[in-house]
Design a protein around this motif. Structure first.
Motif, PDB file in Angstrom:
ATOM      1  N   ASP A  36       0.834  -1.212   0.000  1.00  0.00           N
ATOM      2  CA  ASP A  36       0.000   0.000   0.000  1.00  0.00           C
ATOM      3  C   ASP A  36       0.864   1.255   0.000  1.00  0.00           C
ATOM      4  N   TRP A  37       1.941   1.248   0.804  1.00  0.00           N
ATOM      5  CA  TRP A  37       2.844   2.406   0.867  1.00  0.00           C
ATOM      6  C   TRP A  37       3.449   2.685  -0.503  1.00  0.00           C
ATOM      7  N   VAL A  38       3.964   1.636  -1.137  1.00  0.00           N
ATOM      8  CA  VAL A  38       4.636   1.797  -2.428  1.00  0.00           C
ATOM      9  C   VAL A  38       3.650   2.267  -3.488  1.00  0.00           C
ATOM     10  N   THR A  39       2.463   1.687  -3.492  1.00  0.00           N
ATOM     11  CA  THR A  39       1.438   2.081  -4.471  1.00  0.00           C
ATOM     12  C   THR A  39       1.059   3.548  -4.299  1.00  0.00           C
ATOM     13  N   ALA A  40       0.838   3.966  -3.056  1.00  0.00           N
ATOM     14  CA  ALA A  40       0.476   5.357  -2.782  1.00  0.00           C
ATOM     15  C   ALA A  40       1.632   6.303  -3.121  1.00  0.00           C
ATOM     16  N   ALA A  41       2.868   5.877  -2.790  1.00  0.00           N
ATOM     17  CA  ALA A  41       4.037   6.712  -3.064  1.00  0.00           C
ATOM     18  C   ALA A  41       4.234   6.897  -4.565  1.00  0.00           C
ATOM     19  N   LYS A  42       4.028   5.835  -5.341  1.00  0.00           N
ATOM     20  CA  LYS A  42       4.186   5.939  -6.797  1.00  0.00           C
ATOM     21  C   LYS A  42       3.138   6.880  -7.378  1.00  0.00           C
ATOM     22  N   ALA A  43       1.909   6.763  -6.917  1.00  0.00           N
ATOM     23  CA  ALA A  43       0.848   7.643  -7.409  1.00  0.00           C
ATOM     24  C   ALA A  43       1.164   9.106  -7.075  1.00  0.00           C
ATOM     25  N   ALA A  44       1.720   9.338  -5.886  1.00  0.00           N
ATOM     26  CA  ALA A  44       2.058  10.704  -5.476  1.00  0.00           C
ATOM     27  C   ALA A  44       3.190  11.269  -6.325  1.00  0.00           C
ATOM     28  N   VAL A  45       4.186  10.444  -6.630  1.00  0.00           N
ATOM     29  CA  VAL A  45       5.310  10.896  -7.459  1.00  0.00           C
ATOM     30  C   VAL A  45       4.806  11.278  -8.849  1.00  0.00           C
ATOM     31  N   VAL A  46       3.943  10.453  -9.420  1.00  0.00           N
ATOM     32  CA  VAL A  46       3.383  10.749 -10.744  1.00  0.00           C
ATOM     33  C   VAL A  46       2.579  12.043 -10.707  1.00  0.00           C
ATOM     34  N   LYS A  47       1.722  12.195  -9.708  1.00  0.00           N
ATOM     35  CA  LYS A  47       0.856  13.377  -9.603  1.00  0.00           C
ATOM     36  C   LYS A  47       1.676  14.647  -9.349  1.00  0.00           C
TER      37      LYS A  47
END
Length: 222
Positions: free
Chosen positions: A121-132
């Protein structure tokens, strides 16, 4: 009896002299010699690898820092200040919960397996934040372009460096937020990219604090 007392006194005297000599050598001479050699040959490392800006020590090249906005009312987790280059996530062992007078980041790894639900969950959320966060008009970050160090903390949680790939992902956002050209910011990244130690150890890296200091100086001149 007198001989026994005399021998005891002599032994005590010899022991005291040995103690004084050892104290002098190991407690005074040796530390002074080591300190002198360290200051003479490796003064930067001996003093903690300090990084200065405007004549003041602002950190160490060995310890990562966070670049966040001040907490808003009701917020528990600060938002990143997107005008600065961001380092690796610092979740590690979490935040200090013992002495709450100080906002400390604890050093350590999460020790979670690759299939751990929390880690996923952390990695998924972190990747989405980096993209955004790094997608700006005219430039969109693809999920496949997000490197591993952008979404995972290091073993210590205090890694001061990021990969050149993660720095490159942030270039367009930094340029927009600071009124700079992409070429100017990319040049900063290239100038602060270090290669492998001795050409074969470790990976190419960019020190985030040094890069942000250079960014601050560039913005001041623009």
């Amino acid at each position: 009896m007198n001989n026994s007392v005399t021998n005891t006194v002599r032994l005590l005297g010899a022991g005291l002299r040995a103690l004084l000599v050892l104290t002098l050598v190991t407690g005074v001479v040796y530390p002074l010699v080591v300190t002198g050699i360290a200051q003479g040959l490796f003064s930067d490392r001996a003093n903690g690898s300090e990084i200065k800006s405007d004549g003041k020590v602002v950190g160490s090249s060995l310890i990562g820092q966070s670049y966040n906005l001040p907490l808003k009312k009701g917020q528990e987790t600060p938002e990143p200040d997107l005008k600065w280059f961001q380092g690796r996530p610092q979740n590690g062992l979490g935040s200090n919960s013992v002495n709450t007078r100080y906002k400390l980041i604890l050093s350590g790894a999460t020790n979670r397996s690759a299939d751990n639900e929390d880690l996923t969950d952390w990695v998924t959320a972190a990747k989405a934040a980096v993209v955004k966060d790094n997608s700006v008009p005219g430039y969109t970050v693809k999920p496949s372009e997000v490197p591993a160090d952008a979404v995972t903390s290091s073993g210590s949680g205090l890694d001061p460096n990021i990969s050149p790939q993660y720095a490159d992902v942030q270039v367009h956002r930094i340029a927009e937020k600071n009124g700079l050209t992409v070429a100017q910011v990319q040049k900063l990244v290239d100038e602060h990219t270090e290669g492998r130690t001795l050409g074969f150890m470790g990976e190419p890296r960019v020190n985030v604090l040094e890069l942000n200091i250079a960014l601050k100086e560039l913005v001041a001149k623009s």
